[in-house]
Design a protein around this motif. Sequence first.
Motif, mmCIF file in Angstrom:
data_model
loop_
_atom_site.group_PDB
_atom_site.id
_atom_site.type_symbol
_atom_site.label_atom_id
_atom_site.label_comp_id
_atom_site.label_asym_id
_atom_site.label_seq_id
_atom_site.Cartn_x
_atom_site.Cartn_y
_atom_site.Cartn_z
ATOM 1 N N ARG A 50 0.807 -1.215 0.000
ATOM 2 C CA ARG A 50 0.000 0.000 0.000
ATOM 3 C C ARG A 50 0.842 1.266 0.000
ATOM 4 N NH1 ARG A 50 -0.926 3.545 3.602
ATOM 5 N NH2 ARG A 50 -0.184 2.206 5.262
ATOM 6 N N ARG A 51 1.845 1.341 0.855
ATOM 7 C CA ARG A 51 2.640 2.577 0.949
ATOM 8 C C ARG A 51 3.388 2.861 -0.350
ATOM 9 N NH1 ARG A 51 6.572 3.261 5.314
ATOM 10 N NH2 ARG A 51 6.580 5.357 4.485
ATOM 11 N N MET A 52 3.960 1.830 -0.949
ATOM 12 C CA MET A 52 4.676 2.041 -2.208
ATOM 13 C C MET A 52 3.701 2.469 -3.307
ATOM 14 S SD MET A 52 7.404 2.255 -3.936
ATOM 15 C CE MET A 52 8.753 1.456 -3.119
ATOM 16 N N TYR A 53 2.541 1.844 -3.345
ATOM 17 C CA TYR A 53 1.533 2.244 -4.330
ATOM 18 C C TYR A 53 1.148 3.710 -4.136
ATOM 19 C CZ TYR A 53 -2.968 2.839 -6.581
ATOM 20 O OH TYR A 53 -4.003 3.331 -7.332
ATOM 21 N N GLU A 54 0.918 4.108 -2.899
ATOM 22 C CA GLU A 54 0.529 5.499 -2.644
ATOM 23 C C GLU A 54 1.628 6.478 -3.058
ATOM 24 O OE1 GLU A 54 -0.758 5.266 1.441
ATOM 25 O OE2 GLU A 54 -2.816 4.810 0.826
ATOM 26 N N THR A 55 2.870 6.061 -2.944
ATOM 27 C CA THR A 55 3.986 6.890 -3.399
ATOM 28 C C THR A 55 4.029 6.953 -4.927
ATOM 29 O OG1 THR A 55 5.292 6.371 -1.436
ATOM 30 C CG2 THR A 55 6.508 7.132 -3.381
ATOM 31 N N TYR A 87 -1.179 -4.943 -2.689
ATOM 32 C CA TYR A 87 -1.515 -5.819 -1.571
ATOM 33 C C TYR A 87 -1.800 -4.947 -0.359
ATOM 34 C CZ TYR A 87 0.199 -9.432 -4.616
ATOM 35 O OH TYR A 87 0.366 -10.268 -5.697
ATOM 36 N N SER A 88 -3.068 -4.958 0.073
ATOM 37 C CA SER A 88 -3.455 -4.104 1.187
ATOM 38 C C SER A 88 -4.726 -4.618 1.846
ATOM 39 C CB SER A 88 -3.682 -2.673 0.702
ATOM 40 O OG SER A 88 -4.163 -1.869 1.755
ATOM 41 N N THR A 89 -4.738 -4.580 3.163
ATOM 42 C CA THR A 89 -5.955 -4.905 3.900
ATOM 43 C C THR A 89 -6.728 -3.641 4.247
ATOM 44 O OG1 THR A 89 -4.751 -4.847 5.985
ATOM 45 C CG2 THR A 89 -4.960 -7.003 4.896
ATOM 46 N N THR A 90 -6.128 -2.473 4.030
ATOM 47 C CA THR A 90 -6.765 -1.224 4.452
ATOM 48 C C THR A 90 -7.211 -0.327 3.306
ATOM 49 O OG1 THR A 90 -4.612 -0.127 4.618
ATOM 50 C CG2 THR A 90 -5.467 -1.178 6.618
ATOM 51 N N LEU A 91 -6.682 -0.514 2.128
ATOM 52 C CA LEU A 91 -7.031 0.327 0.992
ATOM 53 C C LEU A 91 -8.419 -0.058 0.470
ATOM 54 C CD1 LEU A 91 -5.609 2.560 -0.669
ATOM 55 C CD2 LEU A 91 -4.875 0.773 -2.236
ATOM 56 N N ASP A 92 -9.325 0.916 0.407
ATOM 57 C CA ASP A 92 -10.693 0.632 -0.037
ATOM 58 C C ASP A 92 -10.816 0.563 -1.552
ATOM 59 O OD1 ASP A 92 -11.757 0.504 2.548
ATOM 60 O OD2 ASP A 92 -11.989 2.686 2.635
ATOM 61 N N ARG A 98 -5.484 0.149 -14.631
ATOM 62 C CA ARG A 98 -4.744 -1.122 -14.724
ATOM 63 C C ARG A 98 -4.264 -1.613 -13.362
ATOM 64 N NH1 ARG A 98 -1.748 -1.428 -20.383
ATOM 65 N NH2 ARG A 98 -1.333 -3.444 -19.474
ATOM 66 N N THR A 99 -5.039 -1.337 -12.317
ATOM 67 C CA THR A 99 -4.632 -1.644 -10.951
ATOM 68 C C THR A 99 -5.712 -2.456 -10.247
ATOM 69 O OG1 THR A 99 -3.456 0.465 -10.882
ATOM 70 C CG2 THR A 99 -3.828 -0.639 -8.780
ATOM 71 N N THR A 100 -5.303 -3.511 -9.560
ATOM 72 C CA THR A 100 -6.216 -4.310 -8.744
ATOM 73 C C THR A 100 -5.676 -4.393 -7.322
ATOM 74 O OG1 THR A 100 -5.102 -6.372 -9.335
ATOM 75 C CG2 THR A 100 -6.986 -5.727 -10.699
ATOM 76 N N ILE A 101 -6.593 -4.692 -6.392
ATOM 77 C CA ILE A 101 -6.217 -4.871 -4.984
ATOM 78 C C ILE A 101 -6.333 -6.352 -4.631
ATOM 79 C CG2 ILE A 101 -6.799 -4.361 -2.581
ATOM 80 C CD1 ILE A 101 -8.048 -1.753 -3.506
ATOM 81 N N GLU A 102 -5.342 -6.837 -3.937
ATOM 82 C CA GLU A 102 -5.391 -8.168 -3.323
ATOM 83 C C GLU A 102 -5.302 -7.950 -1.823
ATOM 84 O OE1 GLU A 102 -5.860 -11.133 -4.663
ATOM 85 O OE2 GLU A 102 -5.872 -10.419 -6.728
ATOM 86 N N ARG A 103 -6.121 -8.648 -1.066
ATOM 87 C CA ARG A 103 -6.166 -8.436 0.385
ATOM 88 C C ARG A 103 -5.019 -9.125 1.126
ATOM 89 N NH1 ARG A 103 -8.260 -3.850 0.606
ATOM 90 N NH2 ARG A 103 -10.280 -3.730 -0.382
ATOM 91 N N ARG A 104 -4.433 -10.140 0.524
ATOM 92 C CA ARG A 104 -3.291 -10.798 1.169
ATOM 93 C C ARG A 104 -2.303 -11.261 0.107
ATOM 94 N NH1 ARG A 104 -3.071 -16.251 1.161
ATOM 95 N NH2 ARG A 104 -4.836 -17.348 0.284
ATOM 96 N N PHE A 105 -1.064 -11.368 0.537
ATOM 97 C CA PHE A 105 -0.013 -11.839 -0.355
ATOM 98 C C PHE A 105 -0.093 -13.357 -0.402
ATOM 99 C CE2 PHE A 105 4.355 -13.207 -1.231
ATOM 100 C CZ PHE A 105 4.613 -12.477 -2.377
ATOM 101 N N ASP A 106 -0.397 -13.898 -1.558
ATOM 102 C CA ASP A 106 -0.520 -15.339 -1.752
ATOM 103 C C ASP A 106 0.655 -15.811 -2.607
ATOM 104 O OD1 ASP A 106 -1.136 -17.953 -2.455
ATOM 105 O OD2 ASP A 106 -3.171 -17.497 -3.125
#
Length: 190
Positions: A50-55, A87-92, A98-106
């Motif tokens: 999440r932090r790297m994505y936000e940067t 990968y983020s549990t907090t990003l809504d 071209r971006t997707t969210i995964e809730r956990r690193f698998d």
Amino acid sequence: MGKLIYAANTSLDGYLEDESGAFDWSVPDDEVHAFWNEHERRIGTSLYGRRMYETMRVWEEDDWLADEPDVVRDYAQVWRDADKIVYSTTLDAVSTARTTIERRFDPEAVQRLKETSASDLSVGGAALGAEAFRHGLVDECVLLLCPVTVGGGKPALPTGVRVELELLDHRRFGNGVVYVHYAVRSASGR
């Protein structure tokens, strides 16, 4: 099959950020920026915490790019053209294309992604990079060593993990930055 590449700018003493969270000492000049452009052009999918994505999401915005050099505007297009997984549990929600969210690193899903990818993948950020190293997923490591020591902060490489490397390439830039490119031979740790 794509390779997973961990890539980062780091201080000579091994930090991504100093103790205050700053990384302004690693801002690239045009020559180094052009190197990153070519490196990232080969990446089909970037994996971010999440932090790297936000940067990094600033590259999606046009308003600040108008007065920037061509090399900076080129990087913005390269970044936009790549797929991104955050990968983020907090990003809504994500605010970039071209971006997707995964809730956990698998790790198994990342391995499948590598196996089915026609291009290389990158992993960015200290925490996510450490997870990828711990699971033996990182194939190569690209570091740009900046001519500065910061004395502490966020380590560029994971602690508690032993990684055996083979030097593939190296280069010195005019501003004193040194590029090192390694293949990961083995990784073990917690």
